[in-house]
Write an enzyme that holds these catalytic residues in place. Structure first.
Site, PDB file in Angstrom:
ATOM      1  N   LYS A  48       0.840  -1.204   0.000  1.00  7.73           N
ATOM      2  CA  LYS A  48       0.000   0.000   0.000  1.00  7.73           C
ATOM      3  C   LYS A  48       0.875   1.255   0.000  1.00  7.73           C
ATOM      4  O   LYS A  48       0.588   2.230  -0.694  1.00  7.73           O
ATOM      5  CB  LYS A  48      -0.925  -0.015   1.230  1.00  7.73           C
ATOM      6  CG  LYS A  48      -2.039  -1.028   1.074  1.00  7.73           C
ATOM      7  CD  LYS A  48      -2.759  -1.355   2.367  1.00  7.73           C
ATOM      8  CE  LYS A  48      -3.783  -2.460   2.093  1.00  7.73           C
ATOM      9  NZ  LYS A  48      -4.328  -3.088   3.264  1.00  7.73           N
ATOM     10  N   GLN A  92      -5.408  -1.946   9.187  1.00  7.05           N
ATOM     11  CA  GLN A  92      -5.052  -3.218   8.562  1.00  7.05           C
ATOM     12  C   GLN A  92      -5.628  -4.376   9.383  1.00  7.05           C
ATOM     13  O   GLN A  92      -5.403  -4.472  10.585  1.00  7.05           O
ATOM     14  CB  GLN A  92      -3.511  -3.316   8.475  1.00  7.05           C
ATOM     15  CG  GLN A  92      -3.007  -4.545   7.765  1.00  7.05           C
ATOM     16  CD  GLN A  92      -3.393  -4.576   6.291  1.00  7.05           C
ATOM     17  OE1 GLN A  92      -3.274  -3.584   5.574  1.00  7.05           O
ATOM     18  NE2 GLN A  92      -3.878  -5.725   5.836  1.00  7.05           N
ATOM     19  N   ASP A 115     -11.656   1.546   3.119  1.00  7.26           N
ATOM     20  CA  ASP A 115     -11.903   0.092   3.052  1.00  7.26           C
ATOM     21  C   ASP A 115     -13.388  -0.188   2.818  1.00  7.26           C
ATOM     22  O   ASP A 115     -13.767  -1.327   2.550  1.00  7.26           O
ATOM     23  CB  ASP A 115     -11.470  -0.572   4.374  1.00  7.26           C
ATOM     24  CG  ASP A 115     -10.219  -1.415   4.191  1.00  7.26           C
ATOM     25  OD1 ASP A 115      -9.824  -1.654   3.042  1.00  7.26           O
ATOM     26  OD2 ASP A 115      -9.654  -1.849   5.215  1.00  7.26           O
TER      27      ASP A 115
END
Ligand code: NAP
Length: 277
Positions: A48, A92, A115
């Site tokens: 990322k 995460q 997300d």
């Protein structure tokens, strides 16, 4: 059999996006909170970071110790929610067992939830209204569209009903006019549903679960699984060699859906920037 090349499509998406980012009056900011040192998470965060650097985003990597308490995590999220230079926030997953991932995801400002996992975005996706859509499902649909594989009117069978992949993908495919079947570990006679599929998406986490007797001749197979074998190799949930001669298209692992997921995070951060303007 054709390969759905996620690496190539990611490259093209990001090159296109880079041009748009250059026109912005401020660099988009992406904050990634990583809790603990899970080796797979370290790799995902590194990818990322690379993507964000390549696009010219500000990348704020916040590393927290394994034993951090919920209050501290929520306080960091609250600061990021109020930081005008941060457009996207992501925690995460998975988080350590003592933390509740749902509480953490709900704390993120829905307009910064790159997300797409908090209930505002999940609800909007179900209602087919503009929102931040989870990266892996969006990546799957964009990959199919890139290769001009029709979704409308097709039978799509998804194996796996996680909040991260299966459930949002079922909504997204429905919004794209597919007829969707969502299977899981309690599904009886899995084969009855997989054999109906024009597009079969497998997101389970069991190496080589799907062999050629599960797939329809000429169908499209999307393998979401990322499994690390004892020999260190990565494999998907689909036995690639077994099914490859029976299908029209298939995603490789690695080099398929995982690549698209990273590209979509780049797109979602840009979208969050635009939504907040
Ligand atoms: P998850 O939360 O563990 O969900 C797994 C799903 O598979 C559950 O719905 C489970 O059913 C179902 N399942 C388990 N065994 C099954 C079986 N034998 N038959 C049918 N269904 C079964 O996993 P996830 O987060 O969705 O991830 C799935 C896989 O995709 C993992 O390998 C993960 O690493 C990978 N992944 C890849 C990407 C990417 O970018 N490529 C992104 C996310 C995840 P129940 O609900 O009944 O338990």
């Amino acid at each position: 059999m054709g390969i759905l090349d996620g690496k190539k499509v990611k490259f093209e998406i990001l090159e296109e996006l880079k041009k748009k980012v250059e026109l912005l009056d401020r660099k988009p900011g992406l904050a990634v909170i990583q809790i603990g040192e899970d080796p797979a998470s370290c790799v995902y965060v590194k990818n990322k970071n690379k993507m964000a650097d390549n696009l010219g985003y500000i990348f704020n990597h916040i590393k927290l110790s394994e034993d951090v308490n919920e209050e501290e995590v929520l306080s960091i999220i609250s600061n990021l929610n109020n930081d005008d230079n941060i457009d996207g926030i992501l925690v995460q997953m998975p988080v350590p067992k003592h933390l509740n991932p749902k509480v953490i995801q709900e704390a993120i400002d829905p307009f910064k939830d790159v997300d797409g996992l908090n209930s505002v975005n999940m609800g909007k996706l179900a209602h087919d209204t503009n929102c931040l859509i989870p990266c892996t499902p969006m990546g799957i649909v964009d990959l199919l569209k890139y290769y001009n594989i029709p979704i409308s009117g097709k039978n799509v069978t998804i194996i796996g009903r996680s909040d991260l992949v299966g459930k949002p993908l079922a909504s997204l495919m429905t919004n794209n006019n597919a007829t969707v079947t969502l299977c899981h570990s309690k599904t009886s006679n899995l084969k009855d549903f997989t054999l109906l599929a024009d597009i079969l998406v497998v997101a389970v986490g069991v190496p080589n679960l799907i062999t050629k007797d599960y797939v329809k001749e000429g169908s499209v197979v999307i393998d979401v699984g990322i499994n690390r074998l004892d020999n260190g190799k990565i494999c998907g949930d689909v036995d690639f060699d077994s099914v490859k001669d029976k299908v029209s298209y298939i995603t490789p692992v690695p080099g398929g859906v995982g690549q698209m997921t990273v590209a979509e995070l780049g797109l979602n951060t840009y979208k969050a920037y635009i939504l907040r303007k």
